[in-house]
Design an enzyme around this catalytic site. Structure first.
Site, short mmCIF file in Angstrom:
data_model
loop_
_atom_site.label_atom_id
_atom_site.label_comp_id
_atom_site.label_asym_id
_atom_site.label_seq_id
_atom_site.Cartn_x
_atom_site.Cartn_y
_atom_site.Cartn_z
N GLU A 16 -1.10 -6.08 2.83
CA GLU A 16 -1.70 -7.40 3.01
C GLU A 16 -0.66 -8.44 3.43
O GLU A 16 -0.99 -9.42 4.10
CB GLU A 16 -2.46 -7.82 1.75
CG GLU A 16 -3.63 -6.85 1.53
CD GLU A 16 -4.70 -7.33 0.58
OE1 GLU A 16 -4.44 -8.24 -0.22
OE2 GLU A 16 -5.81 -6.77 0.65
N CYS A 39 -6.50 5.51 -0.54
CA CYS A 39 -6.79 4.08 -0.62
C CYS A 39 -7.01 3.60 0.80
O CYS A 39 -6.26 3.98 1.71
CB CYS A 39 -5.62 3.33 -1.27
SG CYS A 39 -5.75 1.54 -1.15
N HIS A 90 -6.41 0.98 2.24
CA HIS A 90 -5.34 0.19 2.86
C HIS A 90 -4.27 1.09 3.52
O HIS A 90 -3.55 0.65 4.40
CB HIS A 90 -4.61 -0.67 1.82
CG HIS A 90 -5.32 -1.95 1.49
ND1 HIS A 90 -6.58 -1.98 0.96
CD2 HIS A 90 -4.93 -3.25 1.62
CE1 HIS A 90 -6.93 -3.26 0.76
NE2 HIS A 90 -5.95 -4.04 1.15
N CYS A 102 -14.64 2.48 -0.88
CA CYS A 102 -13.68 1.98 -1.86
C CYS A 102 -13.36 3.12 -2.82
O CYS A 102 -14.25 3.66 -3.47
CB CYS A 102 -14.32 0.83 -2.63
SG CYS A 102 -13.40 0.27 -4.07
N ASP A 162 -17.03 -1.97 0.19
CA ASP A 162 -15.70 -1.91 -0.42
C ASP A 162 -15.54 -3.15 -1.29
O ASP A 162 -16.29 -4.12 -1.17
CB ASP A 162 -14.63 -1.90 0.69
CG ASP A 162 -13.21 -1.85 0.14
OD1 ASP A 162 -13.00 -1.20 -0.90
OD2 ASP A 162 -12.32 -2.46 0.74
N SER A 163 -14.52 -3.15 -2.13
CA SER A 163 -14.24 -4.32 -2.96
C SER A 163 -13.66 -5.47 -2.14
O SER A 163 -13.64 -6.61 -2.60
CB SER A 163 -13.28 -3.94 -4.09
OG SER A 163 -12.14 -3.33 -3.56
#
Lengths: 269, 269
Positions: free
Chosen positions: B156, B188, B190, B76, B13-14
């Site tokens: 985050e 995504c 996240h 990702c 992933d990034s």
């Protein structure tokens, strides 16, 4: 008029945010040419380690020195907080100023009660760079800092006057406002775009210190003192160099700059 | 039991987001070892150009192939959307799967009314990759996409159940929900952390497709079909390799992984 003074000012940032400083420079010093460097391929720096930020900063400094600039402006709070020394070591013989120095000087001058609030990204706040510079100017001042990690994405989303942004600002600023600060330093180049909203949230008793405007002021004084001000009649030229031209770059960049960006050059690192 | 099947799965992933896929893999395939690669020095990819993303993706693929992995998982969405071809060209002879393929298959299977919503970063949504893959599986399905650029920073920040996040979700999802979708793909890595909040916002009539869980399912099927599943009794090993160890990495990483991260290795590019 010497050709030496006609050289451009080099301004750099990790991305587009530093364009708020360019905008303030264009207004305060309309005769000065500017080369802007934005490291858009590696933005944001605020979440990276000090070693990585120092390495990137050195690369950018060397690039701008190669463009024969007469002054360097670190328009990125993160680089100013953790890598100003790297720039000063390389930029021998030309003045270097940064947003933290400019914001700190203005905050001390405009806080008669000796209470200053500072907001910024987590890296800037955790570096404690504003508190250190402010205390070096006046050891009696009390500094209250607050990281506001969502402000940059909210600005980039364009939610400059949105209920979500207002609610977020109230939450972040509550502890700082409880300390009854005289002034609030906008310690991130994205934050000037939130000024109208932040003015509402902090109320009339708190002075907002816009580090883009204060940096342009400091640059004007420095150029004058160093005998480097450009007084000719040639129109100023503006160059924008980036490491990547990402999605929506033009739109977002022009929101920061407050005018058309013109040609954007890309370097490949 | 062949040593060939004991080789690890490479997941990349990034940044940290792909750890939600690792978490799902640990639960679904507890015997499989994993090497995770997160490009934390250059995150986020979602705002970078296709050429830059392809270049970074090739570097990571080559690194993981050098670790003798038996399968590659693109965890990702941005890389899966714009650089899946780069990975497939390099990873000759081993299976490659990605979050977009997994999420698209699950969405089609779980949307009897033929209406699918997809949310993701601006790059993922603008790439149209989910809509293309979903239409390749079933041309009659209608896909309604929405970019949600603030969800990653909200996750985050740790505001997983916060009024600001709820207000943001209502605003982003309003147009998608107006289309009366059967399912909503969390496009995504996240977003699985927002599942409880999103469940409230979308209501009971919409099925949430968690691409971390669906990717682990697809990985299990692929390993079985390729005869690569690990059936031994040795405990699985987990390695985490990153390009930078930024501020709060441990905290944020463990929030995604749902357990202690252990040792994190850093490579310097």
């Amino acid at each position: 008029m010497s050709a030496r003074n006609a050289r451009p000012i080099g301004v750099f940032d990790s991305g587009v945010g530093g364009l708020t400083v360019v905008r303030a420079l264009m207004e305060r010093l309309p005769l000065e040419s500017i080369v802007y460097f934005g490291d858009t391929a590696r933005v944001p720096y605020g979440v990276k380690s000090v070693a990585t930020i120092e390495h990137f900063t050195a690369q950018i400094t060397d690039f701008l020195l190669g463009q024969d600039v007469k002054m360097l402006i670190i328009a990125c709070n993160t680089m100013a907080a953790v890598a100003a020394r790297v720039v000063a070591e390389r930029a021998v013989g030309i003045p270097v100023i940064d947003v933290i120095e400019a914001g700190s000087q203005a905050a001390v001058a405009q806080s008669p009660g000796g209470r200053i609030g500072v907001i910024g990204t987590p890296t800037t706040i955790n570096s404690n760079a504003y508190a250190r510079r402010i205390h070096a100017l006046d050891a009696r001042v009390r500094v209250h800092s607050q990281a506001c990690p969502l402000f940059v994405p909210l600005v980039e989303e364009g939610w400059l006057d949105h209920p979500v942004t207002r609610m977020t600002a109230h939450e972040y600023l509550r502890p700082v406002l409880a300390e009854e600060v005289d002034s609030l330093v906008l310690g991130c180049t994205h934050y000037p775009l939130l000024k109208p909203l932040l003015r509402d949230v902090v109320g009339p008793g708190v002075r907002l210190i816009d580090s883009a405007v204060t940096t342009a002021e400091l640059a004007a004084r420095c150029l004058q003192e160093a005998g480097l001000a450009h007084t000719g009649t040639l129109p100023a030229s503006y160059r924008y160099v980036v490491t990547d031209v990402p999605l929506r770059f033009q739109t977002i960049g022009e929101r920061f700059l407050g005018r058309s960006l013109g040609l954007v050059e890309r370097v490949d690192w």
